[in-house]
Design an enzyme around this catalytic site. Structure first.
Site, PDB file in Angstrom:
ATOM      1  N   ARG A  41      52.969  50.190  36.875  1.00  0.00           N
ATOM      2  CA  ARG A  41      52.754  51.351  36.015  1.00  0.00           C
ATOM      3  C   ARG A  41      53.404  52.437  35.501  1.00  0.00           C
ATOM      4  O   ARG A  41      54.589  51.927  36.037  1.00  0.00           O
ATOM      5  CB  ARG A  41      51.428  51.998  36.800  1.00  0.00           C
ATOM      6  CG  ARG A  41      50.154  51.149  36.988  1.00  0.00           C
ATOM      7  CD  ARG A  41      48.937  51.486  37.884  1.00  0.00           C
ATOM      8  NE  ARG A  41      49.234  51.298  39.239  1.00  0.00           N
ATOM      9  CZ  ARG A  41      48.337  51.207  40.252  1.00  0.00           C
ATOM     10  NH1 ARG A  41      47.158  51.888  39.913  1.00  0.00           N
ATOM     11  NH2 ARG A  41      48.776  50.891  41.452  1.00  0.00           N
ATOM     12  N   VAL A 100      55.839  53.893  25.190  1.00  0.00           N
ATOM     13  CA  VAL A 100      54.966  52.969  24.382  1.00  0.00           C
ATOM     14  C   VAL A 100      54.124  53.636  23.002  1.00  0.00           C
ATOM     15  O   VAL A 100      53.445  54.774  23.481  1.00  0.00           O
ATOM     16  CB  VAL A 100      53.924  52.459  25.056  1.00  0.00           C
ATOM     17  CG1 VAL A 100      52.663  51.494  24.302  1.00  0.00           C
ATOM     18  CG2 VAL A 100      54.415  51.474  26.157  1.00  0.00           C
ATOM     19  N   TYR A 125      39.413  44.865  32.155  1.00  0.00           N
ATOM     20  CA  TYR A 125      39.151  45.649  33.531  1.00  0.00           C
ATOM     21  C   TYR A 125      38.373  46.636  33.158  1.00  0.00           C
ATOM     22  O   TYR A 125      37.262  46.671  34.188  1.00  0.00           O
ATOM     23  CB  TYR A 125      40.635  46.115  33.688  1.00  0.00           C
ATOM     24  CG  TYR A 125      40.880  47.292  34.695  1.00  0.00           C
ATOM     25  CD1 TYR A 125      40.807  46.751  36.103  1.00  0.00           C
ATOM     26  CD2 TYR A 125      41.122  48.640  34.550  1.00  0.00           C
ATOM     27  CE1 TYR A 125      41.116  47.867  37.147  1.00  0.00           C
ATOM     28  CE2 TYR A 125      41.060  49.476  35.480  1.00  0.00           C
ATOM     29  CZ  TYR A 125      41.124  49.193  36.956  1.00  0.00           C
ATOM     30  OH  TYR A 125      41.362  50.092  37.877  1.00  0.00           O
TER      31      TYR A 125
HETATM   32  P1  NAD Z   1      46.907  48.355  44.431  1.00  0.00           P
HETATM   33  O1  NAD Z   1      47.123  47.189  43.498  1.00  0.00           O
HETATM   34  O2  NAD Z   1      47.998  48.992  45.019  1.00  0.00           O
HETATM   35  O3  NAD Z   1      45.985  47.964  45.692  1.00  0.00           O
HETATM   36  C1  NAD Z   1      44.907  46.874  45.335  1.00  0.00           C
HETATM   37  C2  NAD Z   1      45.018  45.875  46.795  1.00  0.00           C
HETATM   38  O4  NAD Z   1      43.993  45.017  46.451  1.00  0.00           O
HETATM   39  C3  NAD Z   1      46.320  45.348  46.718  1.00  0.00           C
HETATM   40  O5  NAD Z   1      47.064  45.360  48.079  1.00  0.00           O
HETATM   41  C4  NAD Z   1      45.992  43.771  46.394  1.00  0.00           C
HETATM   42  O6  NAD Z   1      46.757  43.069  47.318  1.00  0.00           O
HETATM   43  C5  NAD Z   1      44.627  43.799  46.929  1.00  0.00           C
HETATM   44  N1  NAD Z   1      43.810  42.462  46.384  1.00  0.00           N
HETATM   45  C6  NAD Z   1      43.759  42.227  45.094  1.00  0.00           C
HETATM   46  N2  NAD Z   1      43.166  40.999  45.037  1.00  0.00           N
HETATM   47  C7  NAD Z   1      42.824  40.766  46.331  1.00  0.00           C
HETATM   48  C8  NAD Z   1      42.132  39.832  46.722  1.00  0.00           C
HETATM   49  N3  NAD Z   1      41.692  38.532  45.939  1.00  0.00           N
HETATM   50  N4  NAD Z   1      41.913  39.451  48.114  1.00  0.00           N
HETATM   51  C9  NAD Z   1      42.184  40.615  48.868  1.00  0.00           C
HETATM   52  N5  NAD Z   1      43.182  41.698  48.446  1.00  0.00           N
HETATM   53  C10 NAD Z   1      43.202  41.774  47.027  1.00  0.00           C
HETATM   54  O7  NAD Z   1      45.816  49.522  43.552  1.00  0.00           O
HETATM   55  P2  NAD Z   1      45.766  50.880  43.864  1.00  0.00           P
HETATM   56  O8  NAD Z   1      46.308  51.953  42.928  1.00  0.00           O
HETATM   57  O9  NAD Z   1      45.840  51.217  45.441  1.00  0.00           O
HETATM   58  O10 NAD Z   1      44.181  51.043  43.619  1.00  0.00           O
HETATM   59  C11 NAD Z   1      42.938  50.916  44.559  1.00  0.00           C
HETATM   60  C12 NAD Z   1      41.623  51.100  43.770  1.00  0.00           C
HETATM   61  O11 NAD Z   1      41.500  52.138  42.901  1.00  0.00           O
HETATM   62  C13 NAD Z   1      41.627  49.903  42.935  1.00  0.00           C
HETATM   63  O12 NAD Z   1      40.081  49.255  43.240  1.00  0.00           O
HETATM   64  C14 NAD Z   1      41.717  50.521  41.423  1.00  0.00           C
HETATM   65  O13 NAD Z   1      41.126  49.758  40.511  1.00  0.00           O
HETATM   66  C15 NAD Z   1      41.148  51.905  41.692  1.00  0.00           C
HETATM   67  N6  NAD Z   1      42.099  52.680  40.752  1.00  0.00           N
HETATM   68  C16 NAD Z   1      43.306  53.262  41.152  1.00  0.00           C
HETATM   69  C17 NAD Z   1      43.900  54.040  40.203  1.00  0.00           C
HETATM   70  C18 NAD Z   1      45.311  54.342  40.468  1.00  0.00           C
HETATM   71  O14 NAD Z   1      45.797  55.603  39.647  1.00  0.00           O
HETATM   72  N7  NAD Z   1      46.270  54.064  41.576  1.00  0.00           N
HETATM   73  C19 NAD Z   1      43.296  54.592  39.062  1.00  0.00           C
HETATM   74  C20 NAD Z   1      41.877  54.030  38.746  1.00  0.00           C
HETATM   75  C21 NAD Z   1      41.363  53.298  39.672  1.00  0.00           C
HETATM   76  N1  UDP Z   2      53.635  53.481  29.372  1.00  0.00           N
HETATM   77  C1  UDP Z   2      54.866  54.066  28.794  1.00  0.00           C
HETATM   78  N2  UDP Z   2      55.844  53.345  29.449  1.00  0.00           N
HETATM   79  C2  UDP Z   2      55.965  52.545  30.293  1.00  0.00           C
HETATM   80  C3  UDP Z   2      54.735  52.152  30.829  1.00  0.00           C
HETATM   81  C4  UDP Z   2      53.496  52.835  30.341  1.00  0.00           C
HETATM   82  O1  UDP Z   2      54.851  54.900  27.695  1.00  0.00           O
HETATM   83  O2  UDP Z   2      57.070  52.113  30.661  1.00  0.00           O
HETATM   84  C5  UDP Z   2      52.280  54.218  28.944  1.00  0.00           C
HETATM   85  C6  UDP Z   2      51.223  53.570  28.640  1.00  0.00           C
HETATM   86  O3  UDP Z   2      51.282  52.744  27.328  1.00  0.00           O
HETATM   87  C7  UDP Z   2      50.063  54.385  28.979  1.00  0.00           C
HETATM   88  C8  UDP Z   2      50.493  55.369  29.830  1.00  0.00           C
HETATM   89  O4  UDP Z   2      51.833  54.981  30.024  1.00  0.00           O
HETATM   90  O5  UDP Z   2      49.689  55.036  27.779  1.00  0.00           O
HETATM   91  C9  UDP Z   2      50.007  54.981  31.072  1.00  0.00           C
HETATM   92  O6  UDP Z   2      50.010  53.920  31.704  1.00  0.00           O
HETATM   93  P1  UDP Z   2      49.846  53.175  33.216  1.00  0.00           P
HETATM   94  O7  UDP Z   2      50.265  51.736  33.093  1.00  0.00           O
HETATM   95  O8  UDP Z   2      50.381  54.074  34.144  1.00  0.00           O
HETATM   96  O9  UDP Z   2      48.267  53.385  33.339  1.00  0.00           O
HETATM   97  P2  UDP Z   2      47.024  53.629  32.551  1.00  0.00           P
HETATM   98  O10 UDP Z   2      46.811  55.015  32.716  1.00  0.00           O
HETATM   99  O11 UDP Z   2      46.962  53.038  31.166  1.00  0.00           O
HETATM  100  O12 UDP Z   2      45.931  52.791  33.276  1.00  0.00           O
END
Ligand code: NAD
Ligand code: UDP
Length: 356
Positions: free
Chosen positions: A212, A230, A164
């Protein structure tokens, strides 16, 4: 606020962050053309004036070009961004985060549209302390991750956890090159662990697999199960509220001149916790809000047992947000305690009856 008539394309609008962003954009007077594979989290905005929802798949040929045509600026969020998938479904992870996101970048350049692309803090990979085998304790000088100076340190290819981060990093490099070489107007967002209402599914209720960490702990709390830490729960994360993250995004949109050609960390450096501390805070919040005594046990599980082979962890990541402060006038407002209460409260209300 929109000057009037500005239309924003939101790709991945049906996800956690997208569902909040669409609402905020509509509140601010923008028109929105959103697309996703699912509308399950969009009940609060479907039918609102100014919102056009397109159900589709970014993998389908022509989708990116057609969606980009619909608006004046594009915010791209479509992704698979759940760590349990990085080592188990790496090809799908690479495809949606790179292969199917690339045509969006190219279409924005060809059509002269502005692009705000959601990357991730995962591009930083491991911290320098973690790489050196440190325990991550104490914020050492230089521990903050900065957009323009911190190296991006990923693990070896056989540790597929990094599929990723690597896909997201490569797309950032394409966007940067399209900007510096071909005039693409872009901004990149690197979110750091955004949490809040409408986050991931609860396994066995509205999804299968491992969400997550916050929804994973919520599942355990609501179903009377043990919270799994974990590798002992020593890794650290800095959590930011979805409202704060959306606010940063809207400021990027509004301050085009200051934000074009820039990468922004969007996170809350004051909200850093270990996963063991997070578990304790969530247990306390759950008990306070429900009046129920949680089973409230935690147990350590190995990463291999929890995620399978090829998982690797990021030990800690704390954002340097000085660029966002300086150029966007943005600073996150929600402290950790309030953020945990809000998020736990939302899950209890939303899933309470389903968990009995
Ligand atoms: P999310 O998984 O809730 O949303 C992603 C959306 O993309 C989903 O609704 C999914 O259906 C859609 N999607 C996936 N594949 C698709 C496809 N082939 N066609 C159309 N739609 C598709 O994720 P989020 O938490 O809302 O994250 C949004 C963005 O922010 C992402 O790019 C993610 O990488 C980035 N991001 C989020 C976090 C976080 O903490 N939430 C952290 C770092 C980066
Ligand atoms: N983790 C955990 N227990 C769980 C799920 C996740 O201890 O049930 C830990 C995971 O190994 C990582 C942190 O929580 O160290 C955050 O994980 P998350 O999947 O939320 O996202 P990340 O920040 O790794 O993208």
């Amino acid at each position: 606020m929109a000057d009037g008539g500005e239309k924003i394309v939101v790709l991945g609008c049906g996800g956690f962050i997208g569902s909040h962003l669409v609402e905020r954009l509509l509140d601010d007077g923008y028109e929105v053309a959103g697309m996703d594979r699912t509308r399950a989290k969009l009940g609060h905005v479907l039918g609102r004036k100014g919102f056009e929802y397109v159900e589709g798949d970014m993998a389908d040929a022509g989708t990116a070009e057609e969606m980009v045509e619909r608006g004046d600026a594009v915010i791209s969020l479509a992704a698979l961004c759940n760590p349990s998938l990085y080592n188990t479904r790496p090809l799908e992870v690479i495809d949606i985060n790179f292969t199917h996101a690339l045509p969006v970048v190219r279409a924005c350049r060809e059509q002269g549209k502005r692009l705000i692309h959601f990357s991730t803090c995962e591009v930083y990979g491991k911290s320098k302390e973690g790489l050196a085998g440190g325990d991550g304790g104490g914020v050492a000088t230089g521990a903050l991750m900065s957009e323009e100076s911190t190296p991006l340190i990923l693990g070896p290819v056989n540790m597929q956890r990094w599929s990723y981060a690597c896909a997201k990093q490569l797309l950032e490099r394409v966007i940067y090159a399209e900007g510096s070489g071909n005039g693409l107007r872009y901004s990149i967002v690197r979110p750091f662990n955004v949490i809040g209402a409408r986050m991931d599914f609860i396994p066995g209720v509205d999804g299968e697999g491992t969400p997550r960490v916050v929804p994973s702990f919520m599942k355990a709390l609501m179903f009377g199960e043990t919270l799994k830490l974990v590798d002992g729960g020593t890794s650290r994360r800095s959590f930011v509220s979805v409202g704060d993250a959306v606010d940063a995004t809207v400021r990027i949109l509004e301050r085009a001149e200051a934000s074009t050609g820039r990468i922004f960390n969007v996170g809350n450096p004051d909200n850093e916790v270990t996963m063991a501390e997070l578990a304790r805070l969530m247990i306390n919040s759950y008990e306070k809000q429900t009046g129920r005594e949680a089973v409230a046990r935690t147990e350590t599980v190995s990463a291999a047992e929890f995620y399978g082979e090829g998982y690797d962890d990021c030990d800690r990541r704390v954002p340097d947000i000085s660029l966002a402060e300086e150029l966007l006038g943005w600073r996150p407002k929600t402290p950790l305690g309030e953020l945990i209460d809000e998020t736990v409260g939302w899950y209890v209300k939303e899933y309470g009856e389903k968990s009995g």
